[in-house]
Design a protein around this motif. Structure first.
Motif, PDB file in Angstrom:
ATOM      1  N   GLY A  84       0.788  -1.227   0.000  1.00  0.00           N
ATOM      2  CA  GLY A  84       0.000   0.000   0.000  1.00  0.00           C
ATOM      3  C   GLY A  84       0.819   1.274   0.000  1.00  0.00           C
ATOM      4  N   GLY A  85       2.127   1.157  -0.068  1.00  0.00           N
ATOM      5  CA  GLY A  85       2.982   2.345  -0.049  1.00  0.00           C
ATOM      6  C   GLY A  85       3.025   3.031  -1.404  1.00  0.00           C
ATOM      7  N   PHE A  86       3.292   4.346  -1.387  1.00  0.00           N
ATOM      8  CA  PHE A  86       3.437   5.102  -2.620  1.00  0.00           C
ATOM      9  C   PHE A  86       4.793   5.792  -2.560  1.00  0.00           C
ATOM     10  N   TYR A  87       5.691   5.439  -3.474  1.00  0.00           N
ATOM     11  CA  TYR A  87       7.066   5.923  -3.405  1.00  0.00           C
ATOM     12  C   TYR A  87       7.451   6.670  -4.667  1.00  0.00           C
ATOM     13  N   PHE A  88       8.216   7.712  -4.490  1.00  0.00           N
ATOM     14  CA  PHE A  88       8.871   8.345  -5.626  1.00  0.00           C
ATOM     15  C   PHE A  88      10.353   8.082  -5.498  1.00  0.00           C
ATOM     16  N   LEU A  89      10.987   7.871  -6.626  1.00  0.00           N
ATOM     17  CA  LEU A  89      12.434   7.687  -6.641  1.00  0.00           C
ATOM     18  C   LEU A  89      12.992   8.781  -7.531  1.00  0.00           C
ATOM     19  N   THR A  90      13.817   9.609  -6.978  1.00  0.00           N
ATOM     20  CA  THR A  90      14.297  10.730  -7.784  1.00  0.00           C
ATOM     21  C   THR A  90      15.807  10.877  -7.663  1.00  0.00           C
ATOM     22  N   GLY A  91      16.341  11.774  -8.431  1.00  0.00           N
ATOM     23  CA  GLY A  91      17.793  11.949  -8.473  1.00  0.00           C
ATOM     24  C   GLY A  91      18.200  12.343  -9.865  1.00  0.00           C
ATOM     25  N   PRO A  92      19.397  12.887 -10.006  1.00  0.00           N
ATOM     26  CA  PRO A  92      19.839  13.364 -11.320  1.00  0.00           C
ATOM     27  C   PRO A  92      19.964  12.225 -12.323  1.00  0.00           C
ATOM     28  N   LEU A 111      -4.854   3.471  -8.376  1.00  0.00           N
ATOM     29  CA  LEU A 111      -4.381   2.100  -8.125  1.00  0.00           C
ATOM     30  C   LEU A 111      -3.909   1.949  -6.687  1.00  0.00           C
ATOM     31  N   ASN A 112      -3.207   2.960  -6.218  1.00  0.00           N
ATOM     32  CA  ASN A 112      -2.693   2.915  -4.857  1.00  0.00           C
ATOM     33  C   ASN A 112      -3.843   2.837  -3.855  1.00  0.00           C
ATOM     34  N   ARG A 113      -4.917   3.519  -4.184  1.00  0.00           N
ATOM     35  CA  ARG A 113      -6.087   3.472  -3.290  1.00  0.00           C
ATOM     36  C   ARG A 113      -6.701   2.076  -3.277  1.00  0.00           C
ATOM     37  N   MET A 114      -6.479   1.345  -4.386  1.00  0.00           N
ATOM     38  CA  MET A 114      -6.970  -0.045  -4.420  1.00  0.00           C
ATOM     39  C   MET A 114      -6.034  -0.970  -3.651  1.00  0.00           C
ATOM     40  N   GLY A 115      -4.973  -0.414  -3.088  1.00  0.00           N
ATOM     41  CA  GLY A 115      -4.102  -1.213  -2.239  1.00  0.00           C
ATOM     42  C   GLY A 115      -2.791  -1.635  -2.866  1.00  0.00           C
TER      43      GLY A 115
END
Ligand SMILES: Nc1ncnc2c1ncn2[C@@H]1O[C@H](COP(=O)(O)OP(=O)(O)OP(=O)(O)O)[C@@H](O)[C@H]1O
Ligand SMILES: [Mg+2]
Lengths: 225, 301
Positions: free
Chosen positions: A27-35, A182-186
């Protein structure tokens, strides 16, 4: 879902990632960022088992990557929807068949899934392009098709590498809304992007954690984003 | 070997979904089809050739009954004594299993085709004939001739069928070359199909990557490619085999016994042999593609 414990990775040259510990929880929502060139795509590939960490332990659904057989990896990938940075389609198959590809390779009954396939194609707004071939699609259409393919198996985890790389602001907002839904759907979602605007937009809709790669490490970004 | 026939039928019945994932065209398709066809065509001809040389060797071998003839031409009063002398010599010749003077009746029967049934054998100065049966070891004909000339000057040894011996040897050797050629053809089919399969799989590396990405098992990928190539080789092989078989059927029918070229062909159950050719091409393709696919998959995570 996917756990990385103190892993390091290099492509044979110098260390690209080191001391990376990270857990993608349900159920987590992650962003992965960086140059650019920081190793976002590399980290995503590690997460779906395409690369093996040089050191450290990586677990996919509780299984250690090192002890997994090739068939175990195939099995795990059916639970992970991947939106590849350059989409990766079979150019001789229609958009609709490409979206259905994960069903085909896991020998699902396509007739039984036909409604699901149609709904999903509509949902990403490709109903009218379903019979086109991938090379005939625009960049944004390709990315939506890739997203649809990643979702067709209703995976537990969605890993999206620059899903908004080729699209305008409006389209990127639409894609984001799809992913938030989608994240809200788990589902567990991880999006690699260097589009800070997208991250800001997401923060108003969902509790997102932002991971930043800098100096070969992955750190949780603060509230400055 | 234990064959799981349900798997075999599954293999040929196929899976239209799995067939779709392999891109349909490309020069490797034609390369496989053509080489399997051409090699099957050659193989059928070489098979026919091997059978023909085999038949020829057999034919000549059968004619070569292990018997020779000694002919005694002498004045009437010496004939009996020389005959007795020859028989005595033969008794002590190693390699002779038996000897017998032909009776008047038998000699008359031999002459009948030329002179009619009423030949007065007694009145004619015709030579006497002695039939010599060789043992399997055979006798030394030069030695025998020498002794005969001493004991019975009117006797001549005729071992005319012996000249065929080198021909039989040659025919057998030809047959051996035929089988060698078959082996070489099978190896070439294997090599060409392996190359074609490798080229196809390398060209389709991206397809394999995508399939793995979306969760395909190795067996699914290998199966899709192996099926495509095996069916292609089978088809090519069958076409080549049929063309060659027709070509052989259309050869003129045998005119004379023992003719060589006109004997080129298959008789009865021998026709089953050409049927094996496409099957063999299919098997070669199956193994070659399997090895190539497995090798490429090892490089795909
Ligand atoms: N297969 C490979 N072999 C060797 N080096 C590679 C390979 N793939 C990527 N790299 C290198 O690893 C580094 C990180 O690449 P990666 O694709 O993970 O970056 P990224 O963060 O996704 O960049 P971008 O934002 O441009 O997509 C780059 O310097 C790249 O050149
Ligand atoms: Mg990248």
């Amino acid at each position: 879902m996917i756990e990385l414990e103190n892993i390091a990775y290099n492509y044979g040259g110098g260390e690209l990632l080191s001391e990376v510990s990270l857990e993608l929880s349900p159920g987590g929502f992650y962003f992965l960022t960086g140059p650019s060139g920081a190793g976002k795509t590399t980290l995503i590939k590690l997460c779906y088992g395409a690369l093996v960490p040089t050191t450290g332990q990586l677990k996919m659904f509780g299984q250690d990557r090192r002890t997994m057989e090739r068939d175990d990896i195939a099995q795990a990938r059916r639970r992970i929807g991947v939106v590849h940075q350059d989409c990766q389609f079979l150019n001789h198959l229609s958009v609709s068949d490409n979206i259905a590809l994960p069903l085909m390779v896991s020998n699902r009954d396509l007739l039984a899934e036909a409604v699901n396939l149609k709904e999903l194609t509509n949902w990403v707004g490709l109903a009218s392009r379903a019979q086109a071939l991938p090379p005939e699609l625009s960049g944004g259409e390709r990315q939506r098709a890739a997203l649809a393919r990643a979702l067709i198996m209703s995976p537990d985890v969605v890993l999206a590498d620059e899903p908004t790389g080729n699209v305008d602001w409006e389209m990127s907002q639409r894609l984001l809304r799809l992913l938030v839904e989608l994240n809200r759907m788990g589902k567990t979602i991880m999006i690699a992007t260097h589009d800070l605007g997208l991250i800001r937009a997401a923060k108003s809709q969902v509790q997102a954690r932002v991971l930043r790669i800098s100096n070969r490490r992955v750190q949780l970004a603060g509230a400055d984003l | 070997m234990n064959i799981d026939w349900t798997k075999v039928t599954e293999f040929f019945a196929g899976d239209t979904q799995a067939d779709k994932v392999v891109p349909p065209t490309g020069y490797t398709a034609w390369l496989t089809l053509f080489s399997a066809g051409a090699m099957a065509f050659l193989a059928v001809f070489v098979l026919a050739f091997s059978f023909a040389t085999g038949k020829l060797a057999e034919h000549w071998g059968a004619d070569l009954s292990r018997s020779s003839t000694i002919k005694i031409s002498a004045p009437q009063d010496q004939l009996d004594s020389q005959t007795a002398a020859v028989l005595k010599v033969l008794e002590t010749t190693p390699g002779v299993a038996g000897a017998r003077a032909l009776t008047d009746d038998e000699q008359r029967a031999l002459l009948e085709p030329w002179f009619g049934p009423d030949v007065p054998v007694d009145a004619l100065p015709i030579p006497r004939l002695i039939e010599v049966i060789e043992s399997s070891a055979g006798f030394d004909s030069d030695g025998l001739r020498l002794r005969l000339s001493a004991e019975a000057p009117g006797a001549t040894l005729d071992d005319h069928t012996r000249w065929r011996q080198p021909l039989i040897k040659a025919a057998n050797r030809l047959r051996f070359f035929g089988w060698m050629s078959l082996l070489l053809i099978a190896a070439s089919v294997g090599a060409i199909i392996t190359l074609a399969a490798n080229a196809a799989l390398v060209a389709n590396k991206q397809v394999i990557d995508v399939l793995r990405l979306v969760g395909a098992r190795d067996t699914y990928i290998v199966h899709a490619f192996v099926r495509r190539f095996t069916l292609r080789a089978l088809t090519g092989g069958a076409v080549g085999m049929l063309l060659a078989s027709f070509a052989i059927l259309l050869l003129p029918t045998p005119q004379a016994e023992g003719g060589f070229l006109t004997d080129l062909g298959f008789v009865g159950a021998q026709w089953l042999w050409p049927l094996i050719v496409p099957l063999l091409a299919g098997c070669v393709a199956f193994v070659a593609t399997r090895i190539a696919a497995t090798r490429i998959l090892r490089e795909t995570p």
